[in-house]
Design a protein around this motif. Structure first.
Motif, short mmCIF file in Angstrom:
data_model
loop_
_atom_site.label_atom_id
_atom_site.label_comp_id
_atom_site.label_asym_id
_atom_site.label_seq_id
_atom_site.Cartn_x
_atom_site.Cartn_y
_atom_site.Cartn_z
N ARG A 21 0.84 -1.19 0.00
CA ARG A 21 0.00 0.00 0.00
C ARG A 21 0.88 1.25 0.00
NH1 ARG A 21 -2.95 -3.58 3.09
NH2 ARG A 21 -5.09 -3.84 2.41
N THR A 22 0.39 2.27 -0.66
CA THR A 22 1.00 3.59 -0.59
C THR A 22 -0.03 4.48 0.08
OG1 THR A 22 2.30 3.23 -2.59
CG2 THR A 22 1.93 5.51 -1.93
N VAL A 23 0.41 5.27 1.06
CA VAL A 23 -0.51 6.05 1.87
C VAL A 23 -0.11 7.52 1.90
CG1 VAL A 23 -1.44 6.32 4.21
CG2 VAL A 23 -0.94 4.04 3.33
N ILE A 24 -1.10 8.38 1.72
CA ILE A 24 -0.95 9.81 2.00
C ILE A 24 -1.91 10.07 3.15
CG2 ILE A 24 -1.35 12.17 1.20
CD1 ILE A 24 -0.70 11.21 -1.62
N ARG A 25 -1.37 10.53 4.27
CA ARG A 25 -2.21 10.71 5.47
C ARG A 25 -2.23 12.18 5.88
NH1 ARG A 25 -1.62 10.51 10.95
NH2 ARG A 25 0.58 9.99 10.85
N ASP A 26 -3.43 12.69 6.07
CA ASP A 26 -3.67 14.03 6.61
C ASP A 26 -3.05 15.15 5.77
OD1 ASP A 26 -5.09 12.84 8.63
OD2 ASP A 26 -3.46 12.89 10.07
N LEU A 27 -3.16 15.03 4.44
CA LEU A 27 -2.79 16.13 3.56
C LEU A 27 -3.84 17.22 3.74
CD1 LEU A 27 -1.26 17.51 1.24
CD2 LEU A 27 -2.65 16.16 -0.35
N THR A 28 -3.41 18.39 4.19
CA THR A 28 -4.34 19.49 4.46
C THR A 28 -4.06 20.61 3.48
OG1 THR A 28 -4.38 18.88 6.79
CG2 THR A 28 -5.20 21.06 6.23
N LEU A 29 -5.12 21.06 2.81
CA LEU A 29 -4.99 22.17 1.87
C LEU A 29 -6.29 22.93 1.82
CD1 LEU A 29 -6.63 20.91 -0.73
CD2 LEU A 29 -4.45 19.87 -1.19
N SER A 30 -6.25 24.12 1.24
CA SER A 30 -7.44 24.95 1.09
C SER A 30 -7.77 25.06 -0.38
CB SER A 30 -7.20 26.36 1.65
OG SER A 30 -7.00 26.28 3.05
N CYS A 31 -9.05 24.87 -0.70
CA CYS A 31 -9.47 24.97 -2.09
C CYS A 31 -10.92 25.45 -2.16
CB CYS A 31 -9.29 23.66 -2.82
SG CYS A 31 -10.38 22.34 -2.31
N SER A 32 -11.33 25.75 -3.37
CA SER A 32 -12.70 26.23 -3.61
C SER A 32 -13.62 25.03 -3.74
CB SER A 32 -12.73 27.07 -4.89
OG SER A 32 -14.05 27.48 -5.15
N ILE A 33 -14.53 24.89 -2.78
CA ILE A 33 -15.47 23.78 -2.80
C ILE A 33 -16.71 24.16 -2.01
CG2 ILE A 33 -14.54 22.61 -0.77
CD1 ILE A 33 -15.00 19.96 -2.50
N GLY A 34 -17.87 23.71 -2.43
CA GLY A 34 -19.10 23.96 -1.69
C GLY A 34 -20.29 24.13 -2.60
N VAL A 35 -21.45 23.81 -2.06
CA VAL A 35 -22.69 23.92 -2.80
C VAL A 35 -23.21 25.36 -2.77
CG1 VAL A 35 -25.10 23.16 -2.89
CG2 VAL A 35 -23.27 21.50 -2.43
N SER A 36 -23.15 25.99 -1.62
CA SER A 36 -23.72 27.33 -1.48
C SER A 36 -22.72 28.41 -1.89
CB SER A 36 -24.15 27.57 -0.03
OG SER A 36 -23.01 27.68 0.79
N ASP A 37 -23.26 29.57 -2.24
CA ASP A 37 -22.40 30.71 -2.57
C ASP A 37 -21.52 31.07 -1.37
OD1 ASP A 37 -23.46 30.88 -5.11
OD2 ASP A 37 -24.97 32.39 -4.56
N GLU A 38 -22.09 30.95 -0.16
CA GLU A 38 -21.34 31.25 1.07
C GLU A 38 -20.10 30.37 1.17
OE1 GLU A 38 -21.60 30.29 5.82
OE2 GLU A 38 -23.39 30.05 4.60
N GLU A 39 -20.27 29.07 0.90
CA GLU A 39 -19.13 28.15 0.98
C GLU A 39 -18.07 28.47 -0.07
OE1 GLU A 39 -19.70 23.79 2.28
OE2 GLU A 39 -21.42 24.27 1.00
N ARG A 40 -18.51 28.80 -1.27
CA ARG A 40 -17.57 29.05 -2.36
C ARG A 40 -16.95 30.44 -2.30
NH1 ARG A 40 -21.69 26.84 -4.92
NH2 ARG A 40 -22.17 28.74 -6.06
N ALA A 41 -17.43 31.30 -1.40
CA ALA A 41 -16.92 32.67 -1.31
C ALA A 41 -15.47 32.71 -0.81
CB ALA A 41 -17.81 33.50 -0.37
N ARG A 42 -15.06 31.68 -0.10
CA ARG A 42 -13.68 31.62 0.39
C ARG A 42 -13.19 30.17 0.33
NH1 ARG A 42 -14.12 29.20 5.10
NH2 ARG A 42 -15.97 29.45 6.37
N ALA A 43 -11.90 30.03 0.23
CA ALA A 43 -11.33 28.68 0.20
C ALA A 43 -11.61 27.98 1.52
CB ALA A 43 -9.83 28.76 -0.06
N GLN A 44 -11.83 26.68 1.44
CA GLN A 44 -12.10 25.87 2.64
C GLN A 44 -10.95 24.88 2.85
OE1 GLN A 44 -16.10 24.47 3.56
NE2 GLN A 44 -16.68 25.11 1.49
#
Length: 136
Positions: A21-44
């Motif tokens: 197995r090859t594992v990537i664990r707990d890669l944390t990043l911010s990107c544009s994602i979300g259903v609502s305009d509020e969510e997409r207004a800033r990177a999450q």
């Protein structure tokens, strides 16, 4: 007492590599994602965990070209997340599975994605999917 290198090789030669197995664990990043305009207004912030079942081939020459290079994999995952805007975590997970299957040695993927800041009282909320490469 440590075994001599030749004794270790003898033990490896008498066994069968079943799974790798090859594992990537707990890669944390911010990107544009979300259903609502509020969510997409800033990177999450997202936390990604990826586990790949790969062809179980032990390296014979101790060379990176003999294995799945997890650094290259992590770069590909980061680049895809940061270059694209998504509404659904499910869509992102499906696309990341495609990225992972771009590496020929990958047989199965398990991808978990969590939004870290969506709800104040929840440490992470998200999805997990598993895919197997078709053998045909």
């Amino acid at each position: 007492m440590s075994k001599a290198p030749s004794e270790k090789n003898d033990a490896a030669n008498r066994s069968t590599l079943l799974v790798q197995r090859t594992v990537i664990r707990d890669l944390t990043l911010s990107c544009s994602i979300g259903v609502s305009d509020e969510e997409r207004a800033r990177a999450q912030r997202l936390r990604l965990n990826i586990e790949l079942l790969v062809d179980p081939v032990p390296p014979l020459e101790d060379n990176i070209n003999e294995v799945l290079d997890y650094g290259v994999l992590a770069d590909a995952v980061r680049a895809h997340c940061l270059a694209t805007s998504f509404r659904l975590l499910e869509t992102l997970a499906e696309e990341l599975a495609v990225v992972c299957f771009g590496f020929s040695r990958v047989r199965e993927t398990k991808i978990r994605i969590e939004k870290l800041d969506r709800y104040a009282d929840i440490g992470g909320i998200g999805i997990e999917l598993e895919r197997r490469r078709d053998t045909e």
